[in-house]
Structures are given as C-alpha cells and as structure tokens.
Design a protein around this motif. Structure first.
Motif, PDB file in Angstrom:
ATOM      1  N   ILE A 275       1.066  -1.188   0.070  1.00  0.00           N
ATOM      2  CA  ILE A 275      -0.087   0.051  -0.144  1.00  0.00           C
ATOM      3  C   ILE A 275       0.789   1.377   0.098  1.00  0.00           C
ATOM      4  CG2 ILE A 275      -1.776   1.343   1.288  1.00  0.00           C
ATOM      5  CD1 ILE A 275      -2.837  -1.440   2.384  1.00  0.00           C
ATOM      6  N   GLY A 276       1.981   1.283   0.659  1.00  0.00           N
ATOM      7  CA  GLY A 276       2.799   2.507   0.785  1.00  0.00           C
ATOM      8  C   GLY A 276       3.531   2.770  -0.466  1.00  0.00           C
ATOM      9  N   SER A 277       3.740   1.675  -1.210  1.00  0.00           N
ATOM     10  CA  SER A 277       4.791   1.711  -2.512  1.00  0.00           C
ATOM     11  C   SER A 277       3.620   2.182  -3.664  1.00  0.00           C
ATOM     12  CB  SER A 277       5.318   0.476  -3.036  1.00  0.00           C
ATOM     13  OG  SER A 277       4.114  -0.497  -3.049  1.00  0.00           O
ATOM     14  N   LEU A 278       2.396   2.079  -3.362  1.00  0.00           N
ATOM     15  CA  LEU A 278       1.318   2.645  -4.267  1.00  0.00           C
ATOM     16  C   LEU A 278       1.196   4.123  -4.115  1.00  0.00           C
ATOM     17  CD1 LEU A 278      -1.201  -0.409  -4.562  1.00  0.00           C
ATOM     18  CD2 LEU A 278       0.862   0.152  -5.986  1.00  0.00           C
TER      19      LEU A 278
ATOM     20  N   PRO B  76       8.968  13.387  10.363  1.00  0.00           N
ATOM     21  CA  PRO B  76       8.448  13.157   9.004  1.00  0.00           C
ATOM     22  C   PRO B  76       8.619  14.367   8.106  1.00  0.00           C
ATOM     23  CG  PRO B  76       7.071  12.280  10.865  1.00  0.00           C
ATOM     24  CD  PRO B  76       8.084  13.186  11.521  1.00  0.00           C
ATOM     25  N   THR B  77       8.703  15.363   8.566  1.00  0.00           N
ATOM     26  CA  THR B  77       8.607  16.618   7.737  1.00  0.00           C
ATOM     27  C   THR B  77      10.161  17.096   7.700  1.00  0.00           C
ATOM     28  OG1 THR B  77       8.226  17.955   9.733  1.00  0.00           O
ATOM     29  CG2 THR B  77       6.293  17.441   8.195  1.00  0.00           C
ATOM     30  N   HIS B  78      10.893  16.621   8.081  1.00  0.00           N
ATOM     31  CA  HIS B  78      12.495  16.876   8.098  1.00  0.00           C
ATOM     32  C   HIS B  78      12.944  16.799   6.401  1.00  0.00           C
ATOM     33  CE1 HIS B  78      16.978  16.441   9.116  1.00  0.00           C
ATOM     34  NE2 HIS B  78      16.737  17.546   9.013  1.00  0.00           N
TER      35      HIS B  78
ATOM     36  N   THR C  66       2.538   1.243  11.741  1.00  0.00           N
ATOM     37  CA  THR C  66       2.258   1.101  10.259  1.00  0.00           C
ATOM     38  C   THR C  66       1.052   2.328   9.793  1.00  0.00           C
ATOM     39  OG1 THR C  66       0.869  -0.633  10.218  1.00  0.00           O
ATOM     40  CG2 THR C  66       3.249  -1.157  10.110  1.00  0.00           C
ATOM     41  N   ALA C  67       0.031   2.376  10.401  1.00  0.00           N
ATOM     42  CA  ALA C  67      -0.973   3.339  10.210  1.00  0.00           C
ATOM     43  C   ALA C  67      -0.217   4.687  10.079  1.00  0.00           C
ATOM     44  CB  ALA C  67      -2.130   3.567  11.270  1.00  0.00           C
ATOM     45  N   GLY C  68       0.697   5.037  11.092  1.00  0.00           N
ATOM     46  CA  GLY C  68       1.526   6.345  11.107  1.00  0.00           C
ATOM     47  C   GLY C  68       2.425   6.198   9.898  1.00  0.00           C
ATOM     48  N   LEU C  69       3.159   5.232   9.554  1.00  0.00           N
ATOM     49  CA  LEU C  69       3.958   5.098   8.447  1.00  0.00           C
ATOM     50  C   LEU C  69       3.262   5.685   7.189  1.00  0.00           C
ATOM     51  CD1 LEU C  69       6.093   1.897   9.006  1.00  0.00           C
ATOM     52  CD2 LEU C  69       6.839   4.340   9.315  1.00  0.00           C
ATOM     53  N   LEU C  70       1.988   5.041   7.085  1.00  0.00           N
ATOM     54  CA  LEU C  70       1.271   5.371   5.431  1.00  0.00           C
ATOM     55  C   LEU C  70       0.881   6.758   5.760  1.00  0.00           C
ATOM     56  CD1 LEU C  70      -0.841   1.949   5.228  1.00  0.00           C
ATOM     57  CD2 LEU C  70       1.471   2.716   3.909  1.00  0.00           C
ATOM     58  N   VAL C  71       0.394   7.425   6.993  1.00  0.00           N
ATOM     59  CA  VAL C  71      -0.161   8.545   7.182  1.00  0.00           C
ATOM     60  C   VAL C  71       0.772   9.766   6.841  1.00  0.00           C
ATOM     61  CG1 VAL C  71      -1.074  10.630   8.761  1.00  0.00           C
ATOM     62  CG2 VAL C  71      -2.252   7.925   8.699  1.00  0.00           C
ATOM     63  N   PHE C  72       2.204   9.299   7.388  1.00  0.00           N
ATOM     64  CA  PHE C  72       3.048  10.269   7.289  1.00  0.00           C
ATOM     65  C   PHE C  72       3.888  10.323   5.884  1.00  0.00           C
ATOM     66  CE2 PHE C  72       3.448  10.009  12.133  1.00  0.00           C
ATOM     67  CZ  PHE C  72       3.207  11.452  12.280  1.00  0.00           C
ATOM     68  N   LEU C  73       3.656   9.239   5.183  1.00  0.00           N
ATOM     69  CA  LEU C  73       4.325   9.146   3.895  1.00  0.00           C
ATOM     70  C   LEU C  73       3.187   9.926   3.094  1.00  0.00           C
ATOM     71  CD1 LEU C  73       6.009   8.163   1.605  1.00  0.00           C
ATOM     72  CD2 LEU C  73       4.728   5.633   1.674  1.00  0.00           C
ATOM     73  N   GLY C  74       1.863   9.652   3.280  1.00  0.00           N
ATOM     74  CA  GLY C  74       0.977  10.572   2.629  1.00  0.00           C
ATOM     75  C   GLY C  74       1.221  11.950   2.672  1.00  0.00           C
TER      76      GLY C  74
ATOM     77  N   GLN D  67       4.006  13.462   3.494  1.00  0.00           N
ATOM     78  CA  GLN D  67       5.251  13.810   2.712  1.00  0.00           C
ATOM     79  C   GLN D  67       5.065  13.889   1.451  1.00  0.00           C
ATOM     80  OE1 GLN D  67       7.621  10.443   4.032  1.00  0.00           O
ATOM     81  NE2 GLN D  67       8.349  11.472   5.927  1.00  0.00           N
ATOM     82  N   LEU D  68       4.107  13.110   0.799  1.00  0.00           N
ATOM     83  CA  LEU D  68       3.826  13.088  -0.626  1.00  0.00           C
ATOM     84  C   LEU D  68       3.263  14.333  -1.063  1.00  0.00           C
ATOM     85  CD1 LEU D  68       3.208   9.466  -1.209  1.00  0.00           C
ATOM     86  CD2 LEU D  68       5.105  10.449  -2.264  1.00  0.00           C
ATOM     87  N   THR D  69       2.294  14.911  -0.038  1.00  0.00           N
ATOM     88  CA  THR D  69       1.652  16.107  -0.268  1.00  0.00           C
ATOM     89  C   THR D  69       2.555  17.268  -0.163  1.00  0.00           C
ATOM     90  OG1 THR D  69      -0.260  15.010   0.935  1.00  0.00           O
ATOM     91  CG2 THR D  69      -0.366  17.615   0.892  1.00  0.00           C
ATOM     92  N   LEU D  70       3.383  17.066   0.719  1.00  0.00           N
ATOM     93  CA  LEU D  70       4.399  18.417   0.673  1.00  0.00           C
ATOM     94  C   LEU D  70       5.430  18.255  -0.805  1.00  0.00           C
ATOM     95  CD1 LEU D  70       5.770  18.468   4.336  1.00  0.00           C
ATOM     96  CD2 LEU D  70       4.904  20.389   2.854  1.00  0.00           C
ATOM     97  N   THR D  71       5.778  17.122  -0.963  1.00  0.00           N
ATOM     98  CA  THR D  71       6.815  16.705  -1.928  1.00  0.00           C
ATOM     99  C   THR D  71       6.268  15.425  -2.932  1.00  0.00           C
ATOM    100  OG1 THR D  71       8.579  17.204  -0.557  1.00  0.00           O
ATOM    101  CG2 THR D  71       9.358  16.120  -2.305  1.00  0.00           C
ATOM    102  N   PRO D  72       5.547  15.802  -3.656  1.00  0.00           N
ATOM    103  CA  PRO D  72       5.007  14.718  -4.844  1.00  0.00           C
ATOM    104  C   PRO D  72       5.890  13.852  -5.447  1.00  0.00           C
ATOM    105  CG  PRO D  72       3.802  16.761  -5.102  1.00  0.00           C
ATOM    106  CD  PRO D  72       4.799  17.249  -4.138  1.00  0.00           C
TER     107      PRO D  72
END
Length: 746
Positions: free
Chosen positions: A43-46, A300-302, A455-463, A465-470
């Motif tokens: 899911i994270g890789s997608l 996560p935002t570093h 892992t929920a945190g991993l996915l939320v924070f990855l999301g 990060q991708l919002t900040l840096t697509p």
C-alpha cells in the motif's frame, strides 16, 4: 575449519511446540505479521502513484535503466547475447557498464517478467514494488534471526522499505540502489544462518546464492555492503568465541567474490577509455550527511539541507526512517549483556556505515555518501526491533515521558531549522508524533496493536510527505512517453539509419513543454526503446574519444558545437564526421546550435516548433555493413553482418591507402583477422573502429567482439563455485560425523 565446532542455533528464534489442535491457529498467527507487513509495504509503495503516476519512471530510471532493461530482456528472449549493443553507441557496451544487472538472476527475471508490459514506466514500477516487498521480507527474516518478535520484525521490514531515501531517491530514480537494499538483508540472514547451523552443506549453498545477489547487480556498493555483512558475522563469531568460523567465512567469501569477478572485470579493462578512468578522493559536501541530519530520522517533515544536483538543497525527507524510533528509545529495556553480545554484528555493521555516511563525498569508486543511508538504517532498525522485543518499560513514566517529549521537540526543531517556511506542517507532524507515541506507550504496546499503530502512522506520514513533496525535484523529470508500441510507431521512419541528435536536455525541458518536446527526439536510452539507432545514450562510463568528438554528456545530450563538429573532416580523412558515422538523420534543437546552411548532400525535411530535421539525400552504407570509409586502394566486393556484433568483408587491396573505418565504437574486446591472420584494431577518429589491411592482398576481413576479461572472469567464477562446492562437501561430512558421534560433537 577443522577445529571442533558445536552446532550453535539461535535460541531466540525457536518456537514452542504446538499441539495438533492448535497447529492451524499457530500457523495463522505465524504468517499474520509478515503478511500484514507485505500488505502495508505494498500500500505504501502505491501511495506515490496517486498524484504522480510516473513517480517511479523518473530521472535515471527513465534515462538509463528502462532502455537497458528492455534491450537485455529483448535479447535474452530472442536468444542473443546482450553484451554489446552497437546501435546504442556510447551506451551500448553493457558488459563493461557492469551495473546493468544482467548477471543477477533476480534482476534478469524482473527484466524478462515485466517485458511483456507495453508501458515501460508501468513495467519498471512493478519491478520496483516487488523489490520493496523483497526488502521488507529480507529485513523480517533477518530481524527474526536476531531474536526480534514477529510483530517487531514486521515493523522493521515495513519501516525500512518505506523510509525517505528508499522511496524518494532510490525508489524514484536509482533502481540499483533499491535492488542492493533488497538483497543485503537476505545475504546477511543466509550467511548468519550458515554460521548458526555450524556451516552445514545446504546452509552454505543458500548463503552462497543469496550472497551473490548484492554484488552481481554490478553496482560497487553491492560489493561494499556484502563485505560489511561478512565482517558483521565474523565479529559475531569472535564474540561467541568461535574463531574456527572465521575460516569458513573467509572460504565462502573468497568463493562468492570469485563468482562476481566476471561482472566487474570487463569494466576494469574498459574504464580507461571512458570518464570513469580516474577516481580520486575529495570532499565537496555534495550529497554528504551530517549528524544533525541523522538526528531527524524520526521527524516526518524533516527535509535536510544537503547539497544535491544543481546546487539545490534536498527537497525530500531523505534521512527519515520512522516516526516512532527515537521517541520510543526512553521506554526500551537497554540492559542485558547477552542481548548486546547478540547485537554485535548489527552494531559493527551500523558503525562502519555511519563512518562511510559521514565520510568524504568521493572515496575512490564510491561517491555521494548519502547513498549509504539505507544500510545505516538497516542496522538501526535491527537494533531497535531486537531491543523493543523485550517490551516497554512502565516505571518512572514521568521521566521517560519528559525525555521522549524532548526527543520529539528536538526533531521538530531540526526540521523547522532546515525548512522554517513549512512551520504548519512541522507543527501538525509533531502533534501527530506526540499522539502516536502516547498511544503506543499507554495502550497499543508493541504487539499486533502496536504494529497497526506504527504502520498506520508510516502510511499517514508518507501521505503527508507526498503532499509536501509529490516527487523528487532534485533530479530530472524527463516526462518522456512510456508506451513502447506507440514510440515504435512514432519513430518508425527512423528505423533505416543512424540519428544524431544535437540538443541539451536542460534547454529542451526549459523551453518546451511535454509531450511535444518528444515528438521528434528522445533523451537517454529511450531511442533504443523506440527502436531507432542514435548516438544519444545514457552511460555510466562513456567512451572519451567519441564523447569528445561530439561533446556528448553523460545522458547523451550535446553541446551546441556538435552541429559544426559533424561537418568537419577529421585529420587524415577527406569526408566529414557525419559520413564516418554513417549518419542518416540529424535532429537539431531549435535556437540551440548555430545552423545557417544545409550541408551539401543533405536536405532539411522538417521544421517544427521544437526541432529541425535534416536527412541525407542518399542512404549510407548499403551493402557494406557498418563500413563508413575505405581507403583509395581498397576494393570492397561484399560485406555482411553476422549477429549483432560481428561482420565480414570481402576485399582486395593495392599498395596505397588500405584503411577501413567502421561506424561503430572501438570498444576493447574487438578483434580483426584477415584470412585467419590477426590484424591490430585501431581507435580511429571519434573513437571509431579502424583497421589497416595488408597491401596487395585479397581475402576476408572478419571483425568480432568478445568481452575483455570474459574468459578470465568465467574461470574465476568456476574456481569460486568449486571452492563453495568444496565448503558444502566438507560441511556435509562434518555434519554426518557429528550426527554419528554419541556426544554430537566432532
């Protein structure tokens, strides 16, 4: 290896015996953590694909990897050797490039398995996601072997696979980095397993196979990581007071090294002719990591202020590992001599990679130390998983809460200090980390609920990060079309000859939007995907004489002066360079080169808003193979090619100029014979292959190519296999003798 050794197993991984009634439930419990880990990783890789469908078709992946993967798969499936691609010119010596992955069975399997997918961007995306899953699986089994619980091992696997560098840098751009990260934990697990099992035959075979994978990618970092893996296991053997294991490790290591000589030896023989000839040692702080950057591994935002391409600072969370790692440190059980003895290997592995990560920006063949962050973090997450498997402390809660809060706030400060403008994101992330840490400590703990929370945190924070840096904007986004069939149809009119493209990728991208910029030219190795021959190619080694003649850059672009160079006559020749290349088409980026007049013998056939296209009036070559120049006293009766690399010419010569020049680069490994007698192969103008024929002779000139060092490499591989086989045989005999002994000892 002959000293008495008692078989040693890692008691921490032994499972309690299950009753028949509970075996099915136990099996489900055993498979649930790794299955959940793989699902989270998938899911994270997608997630990056939601906003950027081409996230993994980026920079070097689009510029070099896709073209190489497509050509290797095509050749293997058609029963041909992929070693040399003459039509890819400076980028076509795959055997010398080394980092193509053609010697790696997993990489080769991914190339062949994804080849039927017409969209090459989608194909490489599938391959990368599979490598992420392979990374997670490797970290899982490695953490389990060190005694981590199933859920902590699953957390470790998902965390490393979805960390900042793994997704945003290696994942988007450098597929070889992703591959080495995937293979390293498997190699470590297999080698340690062989050590723990007393080096029995099957464990040696498995270790040899899995240890081969990392260096066989052709990337020297794979060799480095494998060497440190062997060092880590050796240190563990010393701590366990099993010095006899060192002999086994050395023997297996020598065997594995010999099997990969064939991967790197052609590069060694060829590198002197390219831009990798001189690799020194210096530090310009490019892609260099500091300790303060690593202190933000749970923020996560570093986005650390690390110099990257174009002199810009890193714009993605490249040193982020996992939001929970540092905040949970005050809550872990750190005491226990037995635990630290077991972790000697990971500690040494991490210490070595910490030194490399903090080292100079160029260290021989190794450059850009930030590339080594995933391996440092492999050690970090292993140690964390093993220590955290002992549970969380419940005493002195106020003190531990204060320390944990201080760690979170320090990480927030580091993140804000590097990018103060994103203070709202920093504040939100900090609050979320506080909340997640509190949930873990006071409710979820580190079992199944802890896995779900982390892992929920991993996915939320990855999301987030991708919002900040697509996407990774520190490297190039070529935005090239990715449909192989559409490209073949689009460039079908170029399939009958060489296309020379005069352009600069930065000027092209700056002045022309996608997709129109790619209507009449392609960058990197994409011409090979489209099916037309071009001097444009992305290469990690290049060929200096050829590159200099057309002032080609590493990614196949040229300087503006390449246009003039095409029409100049090299010394000793009465024809221009364009003729010596057997060029059929020249495509020039508008307002880039100084194009005043159409060269004699050429016609301007098309002019668009992006390029101007010139075509030779008469097709070059004809029945003469790749011959582009023949001396005045050479009469060519016939010429034909045999396969992809060889050709033969029926000639008659006089007593004057008996030179033959071929429109192909004179890569080391070429040889020439005239009626069976060896002739010297020369490097002609622009690095083209040239041969001086005997005077007053008639016969057959044969040109062939055999990778330099291939036989020596094959011999080394054979010796390596014999050494490994001998280790396996000795291991089998020792195990048989041990089994027959009443005491179970030798």
């Amino acid at each position: 290896m002959t000293a008495a050794v008692t078989e040693v197993r890692d008691e921490s991984t032994d499972e309690p015996a299950e009753s028949p009634a509970g075996s099915q439930a136990a099996s489900r419990r055993r498979w649930l953590p790794p299955a959940a880990m793989l699902l989270v990783t998938f899911i994270g890789s997608l997630l990056p694909l939601i906003r950027k469908p081409g996230f993994y078709f980026w920079d070097d992946t689009a510029g070099v990897a896709v073209g190489v993967w497509q050509r290797i798969a095509q050749d293997v499936l058609s029963g041909q050797s992929p070693f040399l691609q003459t039509d890819m010119w400076r980028g076509g010596d795959f055997i010398a490039e080394a980092a193509t992955g053609m010697w790696n069975p997993v990489m080769l399997g991914l190339m062949i398995g994804t080849y039927p997918i017409d969209d090459v961007g989608a194909a490489i995306t599938v391959a990368k996601i599979l490598l992420f899953l392979l990374t997670a699986g490797g970290v899982y089994v490695l953490a389990r072997s060190f005694g981590a619980t199933p859920w902590l091992s699953a957390i470790a696997g998902a965390t490393l696979s979805l960390s900042g560098w793994a997704i945003f840098m290696d994942g988007s751009s450098w597929v070889n980095g992703t591959a080495i990260t995937a293979f390293t934990p498997w190699a470590w697990w297999a080698l340690r397993r062989a050590y723990k099992r007393g080096f029995d035959a099957w464990s040696i075979v498995l270790a040899a196979v899995l240890c081969y994978l990392a260096p066989s990618t052709g990337n020297p970092y794979g060799v480095l990581t494998l060497a440190i893996v062997f060092l880590a296991v050796a240190v563990e053997a010393i701590v366990d007071r099993r010095p006899s294991a060192i002999g086994w490790l050395v023997s297996i290591g020598v065997g594995v090294v010999l099997t990969v000589v064939i991967v790197y030896l052609p590069f060694v023989y060829t590198s002197a002719y390219g831009f990798r000839a001189n690799s020194g040692m210096w530090n310009d702080e490019f892609l260099s990591i500091s300790l303060s950057d690593l202190m933000g591994l749970s923020s996560p935002t570093h986005r650390p202020y690390i110099t990257m391409f174009g002199g810009t600072p890193m714009g993605f969370p490249g040193t982020y590992l996992g939001w929970f790692v540092l905040p949970l440190l005050p809550w872990l059980h750190w005491r226990g001599a037995r635990m630290w003895a077991r972790l000697a290997g990971p500690l040494v592995f991490g210490a070595v990679f910490l030194l490399f990560t903090l080292g100079p920006s160029q260290f021989g063949m190794f450059r850009w130390p930030a590339r080594l962050v995933p391996f440092l973090y492999l050690a970090v997450i292993l140690v964390f998983a093993v220590v955290a498997s002992r549970g969380l402390r419940t005493d002195r809660r106020w003190v531990r809460s204060a320390v944990s809060a201080g760690i979170i706030l320090l990480g927030a400060w580091i993140a804000w200090a590097d990018v103060p403008g994103a203070w709202k994101w920093h504040a939100l992330a900090t609050a979320a980390v506080f909340a997640g840490t509190a949930v873990l400590v006071f409710w979820a703990k580190l079992g199944g609920r802890g896995f779900a929370t982390i892992t929920a945190g991993l996915l939320v924070f990855l999301g987030a990060q991708l919002t900040l840096t697509p996407s990774n904007r520190n490297v190039a986004d070529y935005e090239m079309p990715s449909s192989r069939s559409a490209l073949a149809e689009q460039f079908a009119d170029r399939s009958d000859g060489l296309t020379v493209q005069v352009f600069d990728i930065h000027a092209l991208v700056r002045h022309h939007p996608a997709p129109e910029r790619w209507d009449d030219l392609l960058a990197g190795n994409m011409p090979s995907v489209a099916g037309f021959e071009s001097t444009t190619a992305y290469s990690g080694i290049g060929f200096t004489a050829f590159d200099s003649a057309l002032c080609l850059t590493y990614n196949g672009g040229t300087c503006a002066g390449a246009w003039d160079a095409l029409w100049e006559e090299p010394s000793g020749y009465d024809v221009p360079l364009a003729d010596l290349l057997n060029a059929r088409y020249v495509v020039v980026l508008n307002d880039y080169a100084d194009v005043e007049d159409t060269p004699p013998g050429w016609t301007e056939t098309e002019s668009t808003s992006v390029v101007t296209i010139f075509e030779r009036d008469e097709a070059p070559g004809g029945a003469t193979g790749t011959i582009s120049f023949a001396g005045d006293d050479v009469d060519i009766a016939s010429a034909q090619r045999s396969g992809k690399t060889d050709e033969s010419v029926e000639v008659t010569t006089g007593s004057g100029d008996t030179r033959l020049t071929f429109a192909r680069i004179a890569w080391p490994g070429h040889s020439a014979t005239f009626d069976g007698e060896d002739l010297p192969v020369e490097i002609g103008p622009a690095g083209l292959l040239s041969v001086e024929l005997p005077e007053n002779a008639s016969g057959t000139l044969s040109i062939s190519f055999a990778p330099p060092g291939l036989l020596m490499g094959a011999a080394a591989a054979g010796i390596g296999v014999l050494i490994l086989a001998a280790c396996a045989v000795v291991g089998a005999r020792r195990r048989a003798r041990r089994s027959a002994s009443p005491t179970g000892r030798l």
